[in-house]
Design a protein around this motif. Structure first.
Motif, mmCIF file in Angstrom:
data_model
loop_
_atom_site.group_PDB
_atom_site.id
_atom_site.type_symbol
_atom_site.label_atom_id
_atom_site.label_comp_id
_atom_site.label_asym_id
_atom_site.label_seq_id
_atom_site.Cartn_x
_atom_site.Cartn_y
_atom_site.Cartn_z
ATOM 1 N N GLU B 285 9.410 -8.082 4.359
ATOM 2 C CA GLU B 285 9.353 -7.441 3.088
ATOM 3 C C GLU B 285 8.177 -6.707 2.699
ATOM 4 O OE1 GLU B 285 10.299 -10.480 0.026
ATOM 5 O OE2 GLU B 285 9.654 -9.158 -1.411
ATOM 6 N N GLU B 286 7.182 -7.800 2.830
ATOM 7 C CA GLU B 286 5.783 -6.985 2.438
ATOM 8 C C GLU B 286 5.420 -5.783 3.233
ATOM 9 O OE1 GLU B 286 2.988 -10.145 2.951
ATOM 10 O OE2 GLU B 286 3.773 -11.036 0.939
ATOM 11 N N ARG B 289 7.288 -2.979 1.499
ATOM 12 C CA ARG B 289 6.860 -2.522 0.265
ATOM 13 C C ARG B 289 5.701 -1.821 0.557
ATOM 14 N NH1 ARG B 289 7.550 -7.652 -2.913
ATOM 15 N NH2 ARG B 289 9.405 -6.733 -3.390
ATOM 16 N N LYS B 294 11.105 0.656 -2.379
ATOM 17 C CA LYS B 294 11.428 -0.236 -3.341
ATOM 18 C C LYS B 294 12.341 -1.289 -2.658
ATOM 19 C CE LYS B 294 13.043 -0.717 -7.940
ATOM 20 N NZ LYS B 294 14.702 -0.913 -8.141
ATOM 21 N N VAL B 295 12.029 -2.436 -2.767
ATOM 22 C CA VAL B 295 12.803 -3.476 -1.861
ATOM 23 C C VAL B 295 12.812 -5.000 -2.757
ATOM 24 C CG1 VAL B 295 10.623 -4.108 -0.660
ATOM 25 C CG2 VAL B 295 13.177 -4.670 0.238
ATOM 26 N N GLU B 296 13.962 -5.767 -2.617
ATOM 27 C CA GLU B 296 13.790 -6.964 -3.181
ATOM 28 C C GLU B 296 13.741 -7.868 -1.934
ATOM 29 O OE1 GLU B 296 17.044 -7.087 -6.295
ATOM 30 O OE2 GLU B 296 17.523 -5.171 -5.523
#
Lengths: 195, 580
Positions: B285-286, B289, B294-296
């Motif tokens: 995820e990081e 980003r 854009k990511v959750e």
């Protein structure tokens, strides 16, 4: 969602032989050409703690672990463990309980009470509850340790696993010297389940 | 024909199919079965090393020597092996080397749940994550090719749920092992600063090539579904995603370091909403980003513990777990316990009775920290007990040291207890150390080690003499006692603690689960003499329980192994023995 997938949760106390039982069920499913996944517990919990193994089979299985409320059957080697995992059972599911009691530490030390009527209470809650004196039957077949195979007999009849396929798997997975006792225990188990 | 295998067995098979001929490991749940299975193949070498650092160093030598090599350990084992790992990442390989890191989200049998994908980024080596046993076998095999093609050790990162789940595996052809030519090449393998500077440049070049490879490899794949939700995931968690969100589009990463940035960008551009589902740290995820996409991820899903289908269903699909049946009453807990007849019980009963401060270690005996024995003050990592005891003494003084004892198992002592014992001698500590010598590595399933005198294949070998070793280090006061002889043990402890010198007590008795002869005697409680004081119950043995109705202790003949411990704690001589 899980159409066609059978979810079997096998619960007990470390050292009771849940692992072998789950492996036999899985082997039967392999013989019947299903996709199969089994989740096992190794390591620290095996030292007399609560253990759970999970078998899932069907046309295509993804997760090796069963969701809460999704188990078709809970096969319990010990009464209290059936109660502990009861929230994994799906509506209409079945519980097969070995009418055996292994006291956990808080009970042994007298700090807590073993809920004596636990099997009956489960039966009051779950219509499809089968209580089996598996240890006594295994003893009469020649070895109390074959209780797991008595339970396997009940389960296999209840979920319509073909007798010959299960016996084939038992022959493959049980050491030769214990085979006769195990097959006898298995057949006794099958007799116990009647619709 | 397809066959059921746990992930660990499949990894061993994959290495064998890839032509690996050398494997080394130190046992550790959930990694143990990898090399124990590999040892079952013909024509290969496998060993239990004393610890993970040595295992990897044997692997480094084997790789430089030209053989395809498998090294396996649990996640915290990689910490022990981190020193050679980081520099081996510079030198690269000759024969391919695959390092298995078996992580333990949920800490089923571990002291922490560190995410070892972090090592991949830090050491700059590829990280591969299989999602079932078939992939575990196939990816292991591919990992050897990747290792040789890019001249790098490769980490295959698995988790407990993959290691110990059985799924179907189709076996493949076994590749004929090939020993690569060995050529002396100090600029590649001697990491003097002058040479290492050159190698660091090579590492960075390699990472760029691996990034290109990540874009094209079959290890990463997209499964298109509905495009309102795209999920990026890896490892066994992929299976939970398929279970819970069968209609979502999925980018499944088999190679999670380095990431396929272009593939991720194009996947992200096709979906309305992008979500990363990864257990533990937001490693993927990081990085996404950081690409400005854009990511959750962790705002929806926990950074703590093991994931499950029901947890994903609750967090992502808004389903609450179906609790169809629930008993209202409290169910008594069933924590793991030392076995009846376990030699450790005598030690923990005694240290508790003597009110000692106990610095502990990793093994079955860590269960001595739990009620009712509660005989442990600290437990950090393999081998920590001894250095910790010395540190306590240096902080609080020698009088305090007379109440402190370090407790460590035989396998753990060989793993990393020897150097801190040298520290005690060197820096004039007065500490007392108990080595619990049960002649095996019990917790992980009874593996041999240098002091059992047997190899991984149960072949006899030169047996490490722990007592002689301890004396050679410079410990003058060494005693061997039977831990189930309470009087002997307590006397030894009292005398050694009082001494103004360091001492080692070897509490020697084989693990009760090792093969043994059937007991020749049986114990029972004499109801006339039993006062119901529960002293015998406080040793926490499943062989004896308290019957509330009678207010008496009762021995359970099905579980009691006649070790003779409980009669020694009874003050009323109420536990009697019958021979035969």
């Amino acid at each position: 969602m899980d159409k066609g997938i059978k979810n079997i949760l096998i619960v007990g106390v470390g050292g009771q032989g849940t692992l072998l039982t789950s492996r036999i069920i899985a082997q039967v499913a392999v013989q019947m050409s299903y996709d199969v996944k089994v989740s096992e517990v190794h390591g620290m919990a095996q030292r007399g703690g609560s253990v759970v193994s999970q078998v899932r089979y069907g046309e295509k299985v993804y997760s090796p672990i069963i969701k809460k409320g999704d188990a078709d059957v809970i096969l319990a080697f010990e009464k209290l463990e059936a109660a502990r995992m009861l929230d994994y059972l799906k509506p209409g599911g079945m519980v097969i309980i070995n009418n055996d009691r292994v006291d956990p530490l808080p009970v042994m030390s007298g700090k807590e009470k073993y809920p004596e009527d636990i099997a009956e209470r489960i039966k009051g809650l779950v219509e499809n509850t089968v209580i089996v004196d598996a240890s006594k039957i295994a003893e009469s077949c020649g070895n109390i340790k074959a209780a797991n195979v008595v339970l396997l007999g009940v389960l296999s009849k209840a979920i319509s696993l073909p007798e010959a396929e299960v016996e084939k798997a038992i022959q493959e997975m049980v050491p030769p010297r214990a085979l006769d006792v195990n097959l006898a225990a298995f057949r006794e188990g099958r007799k116990l389940f009647t619709v | 024909m397809k066959r059921l295998m746990i992930g660990n067995e499949a990894i061993a098979r994959g290495a064998f199919e890839a032509g690996a001929t050398v494997a080394a490991a130190y046992p550790g749940t959930p990694s143990t079965e990898i090399v124990s299975n590999f040892a079952g193949f013909e024509g290969v070498y496998a060993e239990w090393a004393p610890n993970e650092k040595v295992a990897l160093e044997v692997g480094v030598g084997s790789s430089i020597g030209g053989a395809r090599t498998l090294v396996a350990m649990k996640h915290v084992g990689v910490n022990v092996a981190a020193d050679p790992l980081y520099t081996f990442a510079y030198t690269g390989v000759n024969g391919g080397l695959v390092l298995i890191s078996a992580d333990d989200p949920g800490m089923h049998s571990s002291q922490n749940e560190q995410d070892n994908r972090g090592y991949g980024r830090f050491a700059k080596i590829p990280v591969i994550e299989p999602a079932d046993s078939q992939e575990a076998k196939d990816f292991t095999r591919m990992a050897f090719d990747i290792s040789e093609r890019f001249d790098t050790p490769v980490m295959l990162r698995i988790t407990t749920r993959l290691a110990h789940s059985q799924t179907l595996v189709e076996e493949g052809e076994v590749q004929k092992p090939e020993l690569k030519e060995y050529k002396k090449n100090p600029a590649k393998y001697v990491m003097l600063p002058g040479f290492a500077r050159g190698r660091h440049v090579e590492v960075e070049k390699r990472m760029l090539k691996l990034k290109e490879f990540a874009e094209e490899t079959d290890l990463n794949r997209i499964e298109w579904g509905e495009k309102n939700l795209g999920i990026i995931t890896s490892g066994v968690v992929y299976q939970y995603v398929k279970e819970v969100l069968p209609d979502a589009s999925i980018l499944k990463l088999g190679l999670s370091n380095p990431l396929p940035e272009k593939l991720i960008e194009s996947f992200a551009s096709e979906v309305d909403r992008l979500l990363v589902v990864e257990e533990l740290e937001p490693v993927i995820e990081e990085q996404i980003r950081a690409l400005g996409i854009k990511v959750e991820g962790k705002e929806l899903l926990s950074i703590v513990g093991e994931y499950s289908p029901e947890m994903l269903a609750a967090c992502l699909a808004g389903e609450t777990a179906g609790q169809s049946f629930s008993l209202e009453s409290q169910i008594p807990a069933r924590p793991p316990l030392m076995c009846p007849g376990c030699p450790h019980r005598g030690v923990f009963h005694t240290v508790k009775k003597m009110k000692l401060v106990v610095t502990g270690d990793i093994g079955c005996y860590t269960l001595g920290a739990l009620p009712p024995l509660q005989g442990m003050d600290s437990c950090i990592c393999m081998g920590a007990s001894i250095g910790t005891a010395l540190g306590m003494e240096k902080a609080r003084g020698e009088e305090f040291a007379k109440k402190v004892v370090a407790v460590i198992g035989d396998s753990t002592f060989v793993h990393s207890g020897i150097t801190p014992l040298i520290d005690i001698v060197y820096n004039q500590g007065k500490s007392t150390v108990i080595i619990l010598d049960n002649d095996t590595t019990a917790m992980t399933g009874h593996q041999d080690h240098p002091a059992t005198g047997l190899t991984i294949r149960k072949e006899p070998t030169r047996k490490l003499d722990i007592e002689a070793l301890v004396r050679a280090i410079g410990i003058k006061n060494v005693r061997v006692v039977d831990p189930l002889n309470l009087k002997e043990l307590e006397t030894a402890l009292a005398e050694e603690l009082a001494r103004n010198e360091a001492s080692v007590i070897i509490a020697k008795r084989p693990c009760v689960l090792l093969e043994r002869e059937a007991a020749q005697k049986r114990y029972y409680v004499d109801n006339e003499l039993c006062t119901g004081c529960k002293l015998c119950i406080k040793i926490g043995c499943t062989g004896i329980y308290y019957l509330d109705e009678d207010k008496k202790a009762v021995i359970n003949p099905n579980t009691c192994v006649s070790c003779g411990l409980c009669p020694q704690v009874c003050k009323f001589d109420a536990i009697k023995v019958v021979e035969g």
